[in-house]
Write an enzyme that holds these catalytic residues in place. Structure first.
Site, short mmCIF file in Angstrom:
data_model
loop_
_atom_site.label_atom_id
_atom_site.label_comp_id
_atom_site.label_asym_id
_atom_site.label_seq_id
_atom_site.Cartn_x
_atom_site.Cartn_y
_atom_site.Cartn_z
N LYS A 194 -13.84 -12.60 6.48
CA LYS A 194 -14.92 -11.66 6.78
C LYS A 194 -16.19 -12.08 6.07
O LYS A 194 -16.64 -11.45 5.12
CB LYS A 194 -14.52 -10.25 6.34
CG LYS A 194 -13.35 -9.68 7.11
CD LYS A 194 -13.06 -8.28 6.62
CE LYS A 194 -11.65 -7.85 6.89
NZ LYS A 194 -11.20 -6.84 5.92
N GLY A 233 -12.58 -3.96 1.16
CA GLY A 233 -13.96 -3.53 1.40
C GLY A 233 -14.43 -2.52 0.36
O GLY A 233 -15.57 -2.57 -0.09
N ARG A 266 0.83 -1.22 0.00
CA ARG A 266 0.00 0.00 0.00
C ARG A 266 0.86 1.26 0.00
O ARG A 266 0.44 2.29 -0.54
CB ARG A 266 -0.94 0.00 1.21
CG ARG A 266 -2.13 -0.91 0.98
CD ARG A 266 -3.10 -0.87 2.14
NE ARG A 266 -4.36 -1.48 1.76
CZ ARG A 266 -5.27 -1.92 2.61
NH1 ARG A 266 -5.06 -1.82 3.91
NH2 ARG A 266 -6.40 -2.45 2.19
N GLY A 270 -6.76 -6.66 1.33
CA GLY A 270 -5.44 -6.48 1.93
C GLY A 270 -4.70 -7.79 2.11
O GLY A 270 -3.53 -7.92 1.73
P1 ADP Z 1 -8.91 -9.77 2.49
O1 ADP Z 1 -8.10 -8.92 3.43
O2 ADP Z 1 -8.12 -10.24 1.32
O3 ADP Z 1 -10.21 -9.13 2.13
P2 ADP Z 1 -10.02 -11.24 4.71
O4 ADP Z 1 -9.53 -10.19 5.62
O5 ADP Z 1 -11.47 -11.43 4.54
O6 ADP Z 1 -9.32 -11.11 3.27
O7 ADP Z 1 -9.50 -12.67 5.18
C1 ADP Z 1 -8.14 -12.97 5.29
C2 ADP Z 1 -7.94 -13.99 6.38
O8 ADP Z 1 -8.80 -15.09 6.19
C3 ADP Z 1 -6.54 -14.55 6.44
O9 ADP Z 1 -5.89 -14.03 7.57
C4 ADP Z 1 -6.77 -16.07 6.53
O10 ADP Z 1 -5.99 -16.67 7.54
C5 ADP Z 1 -8.25 -16.16 6.89
N1 ADP Z 1 -8.88 -17.41 6.48
C6 ADP Z 1 -8.93 -17.95 5.26
N2 ADP Z 1 -9.55 -19.13 5.27
C7 ADP Z 1 -9.93 -19.37 6.54
C8 ADP Z 1 -10.59 -20.44 7.22
N3 ADP Z 1 -11.01 -21.52 6.57
N4 ADP Z 1 -10.78 -20.31 8.54
C9 ADP Z 1 -10.36 -19.22 9.22
N5 ADP Z 1 -9.72 -18.18 8.64
C10 ADP Z 1 -9.51 -18.25 7.32
MG MG Z 2 -8.21 -8.59 5.55
#
Ligand code: ADP
Ligand code: MG
Length: 401
Positions: free
Chosen positions: A199, A382, A34, A358
């Site tokens: 999320k 988001g 970023r 992120g």
């Molecule tokens: P982004 O930041 O790309 O939008 P999120 O913040 O929604 O993604 O999610 C990222 C997190 O999701 C990572 O830290 C990862 O460890 C977690 N994650 C992925 N799959 C699982 C799962 N099956 N159970 C728990 N956590 C998970």
């Molecule tokens: Mg995230």
């Protein structure tokens, strides 16, 4: 929207709302994507002889100073990337900020301390936010909005401040919005969307809008277990949002009616507990099970190898791919294979590939993929999702006109 070129920036104090919300571990920046993404905007203003006042949030402090969320390490890294010193103000609108900004010569840069150390930044109350925006406005003559990761927030520095100063859109936001248009208007097909991450409730919402746009929706990560549970499967202690099951069932129905293909995992990597992400100690009880045979005393931490292959086959012939959310807990090597499989499939396809989020963006870099090989790696999770949901983003709205 006006661009930086439409402003007369030389000799002026230019407030740049950036998104420097980088992942930190023990005070170290673990992914500087970023910072690198907004650096060209700041460099352009430096070149043009502006006095550049950069501001951002970091993490979620509670409206007061909290050293663990200080932007101090970011000021150092930003200076290294720009190749010019970056003065750091130890507050946001206080004595340090005023003195640091007053001391700026043309072409110099300062970074203010975390905007969210002030309750006014995120206040729901318009007057409270407005009062903080007034204090920020006193530090600058012009405003450049370039914090894409925060444009979905109705926050003082994002929404109220541009109303108080002549403003323009920064190059990063302009690029990000251009990419999002390619995902919403005249999309090249097949259009494949891959969703994962943790999320769940944030991401279920976007599916609603995608059901009318995408050709295929692939579901991995934590939210896959809500889909599996909706189909009546045991999901053990996996991430699960029971209250979303009716919504998920409705989506599956609508997908059928609309001819949208939903692909959910056919196998999962499970363990009896959440892995230790600090020590990354080997997970002795890691095993792969079919998605309809998840033992009740385990949780799913990644999609399994058959799902990885299935997802790759659904991505192979795509013309457009949007991916948001890791397929598993990629931070631990035992649960990174699914995320690697999807990243590799994106690179193998000839599609226009966009990675948003992120953690997803950090994942492709941390897992060793060449980020320049993707069509676009977005700095906003988001924000991208809300744009794709068709929502109005306060930070983009504020830059119009
Ligand atoms: P982004 O930041 O790309 O939008 P999120 O913040 O929604 O993604 O999610 C990222 C997190 O999701 C990572 O830290 C990862 O460890 C977690 N994650 C992925 N799959 C699982 C799962 N099956 N159970 C728990 N956590 C998970
Ligand atoms: Mg995230």
């Amino acid at each position: 929207m006006k661009t930086i070129e439409d402003l007369q920036v030389a000799g002026q104090r230019v407030f740049v709302r950036a998104d420097l919300n980088v992942p930190l571990s023990g005070g170290e920046i673990t992914d500087d994507g970023r910072i690198r993404a907004v650096a060209p905007t700041i460099a352009k203003l430096v070149q043009a002889g502006a006095k550049v006042v950069v501001a951002s949030h970091l993490g979620r402090p509670k409206g007061e100073p909290d050293p663990q969320f200080s932007l101090a390490p970011v000021a150092v890294r930003l200076g290294e990337i720009l190749g010019v010193p970056v003065a750091f103000a130890t507050d946001t609108v206080g004595e340090s900020a005023k003195a640091t900004v007053a001391a700026l010569a043309d072409g110099e840069v300062t970074l203010l301390e975390n905007l969210r150390f002030n309750a006014g930044e995120t206040a729901k109350d318009d007057a409270e936010r407005g009062a903080f925006a007034d204090e920020l406005a006193a530090l600058a003559d012009l405003y450049v909005g370039d914090g894409f990761g925060a444009v979905h927030r109705k926050h003082a520095s994002v929404y109220d401040l541009p109303a108080r100063l002549p403003h323009a859109v920064g190059d990063l936001i302009a690029t990000e919005v251009g990419v999002l248009k390619r995902l919403t208007e005249e999309v090249a097909r097949p259009y494949v969307v891959v969703l994962g991450g943790s999320k769940v409730s944030d991401k279920v919402g976007v599916i609603d809008n995608l059901l009318g746009k995408a050709d295929r929706i692939l579901i991995g990560g934590g939210m896959a277990f809500t889909f599996l549970a909706a189909q009546g499967h045991e999901v053990g202690t996996s991430l699960l949002q029971k209250d979303q099951i009716p919504t998920v069932l409705e989506y599956l129905e609508r997908a059928k009616a609309n001819g949208v293909e939903f692909v959910i995992p056919v196998d999962a990597v499970v363990s009896g507990g959440f892995p230790d992400l600090k020590t990354k100690a080997p997970v002795e009880d890691r095993r792969v099970v079919d998605a309809d045979k998840i033992p009740a005393d385990t949780l799913g931490l990644d999609i399994g190898p058959k799902s990885g292959e299935l997802f790759a086959s659904k991505i192979a012939d795509a013309a457009t791919v949007f991916w948001n959310g890791p397929m598993g807990v990629f931070e631990h090597p035992a649960f990174a294979d699914g995320t690697k499989a999807v990243a590799a499939a994106l690179l193998d396809s000839d599609a226009f590939t966009v990675v948003g989020g992120g953690d997803s963006a950090a994942a492709v870099r941390i897992l060793g993929f060449d980020e320049t090989k993707f069509g676009h790696i977005s700095t906003g999770g988001g924000a991208s999702l809300e744009y794709l949901e068709g929502k109005t983003l306060p930070g983009l709205d504020a830059l119009e006109g």
